[in-house]
Design an enzyme around this catalytic site. Structure first.
Site, PDB file in Angstrom:
ATOM      1  N   ASP A   1      -1.155   3.141  -1.675  1.00  0.00           N
ATOM      2  CA  ASP A   1      -0.691   2.719  -0.360  1.00  0.00           C
ATOM      3  C   ASP A   1      -1.669   3.243   0.678  1.00  0.00           C
ATOM      4  O   ASP A   1      -2.023   4.426   0.661  1.00  0.00           O
ATOM      5  CB  ASP A   1       0.714   3.267  -0.092  1.00  0.00           C
TER       6      ASP A   1
ATOM      7  N   GLU B   1      10.317  -7.444  -2.543  1.00  0.00           N
ATOM      8  CA  GLU B   1      10.896  -6.121  -2.319  1.00  0.00           C
ATOM      9  C   GLU B   1      12.396  -6.312  -2.268  1.00  0.00           C
ATOM     10  O   GLU B   1      12.901  -7.053  -1.423  1.00  0.00           O
ATOM     11  CB  GLU B   1      10.396  -5.553  -0.989  1.00  0.00           C
TER      12      GLU B   1
END
Lengths: 290, 214
Positions: free
Chosen positions: A10, A129
C-alpha cells in the site's frame, strides 16, 4: 495449477504504508526497496495500491512504478484511483503489467468492458472490497472501504467477470490488517461463481490462514502484506540503516514494533508451508537472483 | 545489438522492452518496416485476441515483412499471443489465418471436450516447463535451465505445431499437456512471458540474444 503469492504494498505518497481496516496508516519505508526484496525472496507477483490516490498527485506513484519495473521481472499490478482509459495507459506506460480498478467500475460498469477491449482482459483486475452485513450479505464498497455502493458483492463479482474482468481481487474490509484470517465464505462464493481467477486479500495472520483460504476458500492467488513487512523492515534495516521519507507515523519503527496480531513470516516460509500441505506453488525457487 | 519489438497496438510492450534493456540490448518499440529489416532480432509480443491482432498486422502492412525476416533467418521471438500468431490458423472466436511461419493451429483449453473444465481459464500464474523425450535443451535458449523450472503464463489458448519435433518444452494445465515453447531454426516461440518470469525468464532472453550475436 499453482497458487500465487502476491505481495501487496500500500502506497501513500512516496511511502509504503500499512494500516488496520485501511485506516490509521503506518509508514514503513520506500516501496521499491521492499519490492526488490520480495522479488528476490520469491514473490510471484507484486501489487501496488495507491491508498489515497484521490488526495495526492500521481507523480510519486508513477516514479515508483518506473523504478520498480526496470529491475523487477515479475508481474506488477497497480491500482488506486484509476478512472479513465488514459489513466490506465499512463500506468502501463510507466511499467505496470496489470491495473486494478474499483471505484470507476462501480460508477460506470461499462468501463470494465472498454478497458478490457482496449488493453486485453488479462490486464484488467477488478477490485471488490466487501463488508459483511449483519444479515449475512456482503456489500461492495469503494475508496478503501469508505463508501457504500449498495451492490451485492456476489452479484457484482459475476457481473464484472461478464464485462471482461481478467481477475478479481477480493478484499474483506472487515479482516484487512486484523490478522484474523481471510474471509473464507466471501472468497469461496465468489471463486465458485466466476470462471476467472480470484485473489484473496485481507486478514492473513499466519501461514495456516493462507493454506486455508486455498483449500476452503478456493482462492487462486493470495495477497499478503502485514505478515511480510516487518521481516522485510528488519532485513532492509540490517543492510543500510533505514531511510524514511516524508511525513507520517514512524514512531512504531523507531520503537522496533511489529504488528502484534500477525505472525512475522517470509515468502519462503509461507511457500514451504503450502508445499507441505500439498498445495502447488512456485517452490522451491531454482535460482537465486543475481 | 538492435532489437525491434513489434508495436501493433496489442498490449503492453514496456515489460518486454525493460527486460531487453536490462540485458543491455538496444530495444525499441516499432511498427516501421525499416526498423524491422534493420534489426538484429525481432520480437513479436502481444496480449489480446488473435483475430484482432492479425487485422492490426495487416492494417500496418507488417505481415509480409515479418514473414520475410522469419524466412531470411533473422532471430525471431514470439511471446504469448506472438507464438500463436506464428501458426497457420487459430480457432479463437471463429477461424482466423495466422502468419503461417510455423505449420499448426491454436486451440482453446477444454475445446476438445464437451464438459466444462473444472479449472480456471485463462491460466494465470507460474507453471513448470518440461523437456520432451526427443529434444535436448542444449544449444537452445533453454540450455542450463533446470527441467521443470517455473515460468509465468497468462493464456486461454495454446499452439499445436503440426511437426511435433519443433516443440521445445511442454507444460500441463488441468488435464491438458501443451506446447509451452517451440524452436525451429531461427524461430523461437514462448507461450509464457519470459519478461515476467524472474531470473529464469531473463536467462532465456539472454540466451536467445546470444544466438543472435553468434
Amino acid at each position: 495449477m499453482t497458487v500465487r503469492i502476491i505481495t501487496r504494498l500500500d502506497i501513500k505518497g512516496p511511502n509504503l504504508v500499512k494500516g488496520i481496516h485501511l485506516e490509521g496508516l503506518r509508514v514503513l519505508g520506500k516501496p521499491e526497496k521492499f519490492a526488490r526484496y520480495y522479488y528476490e525472496e520469491g514473490a510471484d507477483e507484486l501489487l501496488y495500491m495507491d491508498v489515497v490516490a484521490s488526495l495526492y498527485g500521481r507523480n510519486n506513484l508513477l516514479d515508483i512504478v518506473t523504478r520498480t519495473s526496470k529491475e523487477i521481472f515479475i508481474p506488477l499490478t497497480v491500482g488506486g484511483g484509476l478512472r479513465t482509459l488514459d489513466d490506465i495507459k499512463t500506468v502501463l506506460r510507466a511499467g505496470a503489467d496489470k491495473v486494478s480498478i474499483n471505484t470507476a467500475a462501480v460508477h460506470r460498469p461499462e468501463f470494465i468492458r472498454e478497458a478490457a477491449n482496449r488493453f486485453g482482459s488479462s490486464t484488467i483486475v477488478v477490485s471488490i472490497e466487501a463488508i459483511r452485513r449483519s444479515d449475512g450479505r456482503y456489500e461492495a464498497y469503494t475508496d478503501n472501504g469508505r463508501e457504500k455502493t449498495g451492490l451485492d458483492a456476489f452479484e457484482w463479482a459475476i457481473h464484472t467477470a461478464e464485462l471482461g474482468a481478467g481477475e478479481l481481487l477480493v478484499t474483506s474490509i472487515d479482516r484487512e490488517g486484523t490478522g484474523k484470517g481471510y474471509d473464507l465464505e466471501l472468497t469461496r462464493k465468489i471463486a465458485k461463481s466466476v470462471p476467472i481467477p480470484v485473489i484473496a486479500c485481507g486478514g492473513a495472520g499466519r501461514s495456516a490462514d493462507i493454506s486455508q483460504v486455498v483449500w476452503e476458500g478456493k482462492a487462486d492467488a493470495i495477497c499478503v502484506a502485514s505478515m511480510l513487512h516487518y521481516t522485510a523492515v528488519k532485513h532492509l534495516r540490517s543492510l543500510d540503516g533505514f531511510e524514511f521519507e516524508g511525513e507520517g507515523n514512524i514512531e512504531h519503527l523507531k520503537a522496533n514494533k511489529g504488528f502484534s496480531k500477525v505472525e512475522e513470516s517470509s515468502i519462503a516460509a509461507i511457500k514451504k508451508e503450502l508445499a507441505a500441505k500439498g498445495i502447488l506453488c512456485r517452490y522451491p525457487l531454482e535460482e537465486k537472483v543475481a | 545489438m538492435k532489437v525491434a519489438i513489434i508495436d501493433y497496438g496489442m498490449g503492453n510492450l514496456f515489460s518486454v522492452q525493460h527486460a531487453f534493456k536490462y540485458l543491455e540490448a538496444y530495444a525499441i518499440q516499432t511498427s516501421s518496416k525499416k526498423d524491422i529489416l534493420g534489426a538484429d532480432a525481432v520480437i513479436l509480443p502481444g496480449v489480446g485476441a488473435f483475430g484482432e491482432a492479425m487485422k492490426a498486422l495487416k492494417r500496418l502492412d507488417l505481415v509480409g515483412v515479418l514473414k520475410d525476416v522469419a524466412a531470411q533467418g533473422k532471430p525471431f521471438l514470439g511471446i504469448c499471443l506472438g507464438i500463436q500468431l506464428l501458426m497457420s490458423e487459430s480457432f479463437e472466436f471463429g477461424h482466423h489465418e495466422g502468419l503461417n511461419i510455423i505449420e499448426g493451429s491454436v486451440v482453446r483449453f477444454g475445446q476438445e471436450r464437451q464438459k466444462k473444465p473444472e479449472y480456471k481459464i485463462p491460466e494465470v500464474g507460474w507453471n513448470r516447463i518440461h523437456a520432451t523425450l526427443h529434444r535436448s535443451w542444449n544449444s537452445t535458449p533453454l540450455r542450463g535451465l533446470k527441467k521443470g523450472t517455473f515460468v509465468y503464463f497468462v493464456h486461454s489458448l495454446y499452439v499445436k505445431p503440426k511437426d511435433a519435433s519443433v516443440t521445445l518444452s511442454v507444460s500441463r494445465y488441468g488435464d491438458t499437456e501443451f506446447c509451452s515453447s517451440l524452436l525451429s531454426d531461427n524461430i523461437f516461440g514462448c507461450q509464457f512471458h519470459p519478461e515476467k518470469s524472474g531470473t529464469v525468464g531473463l536467462k532465456i532472453l539472454k540466451q536467445f540474444l546470444e544466438r543472435v550475436a553468434s
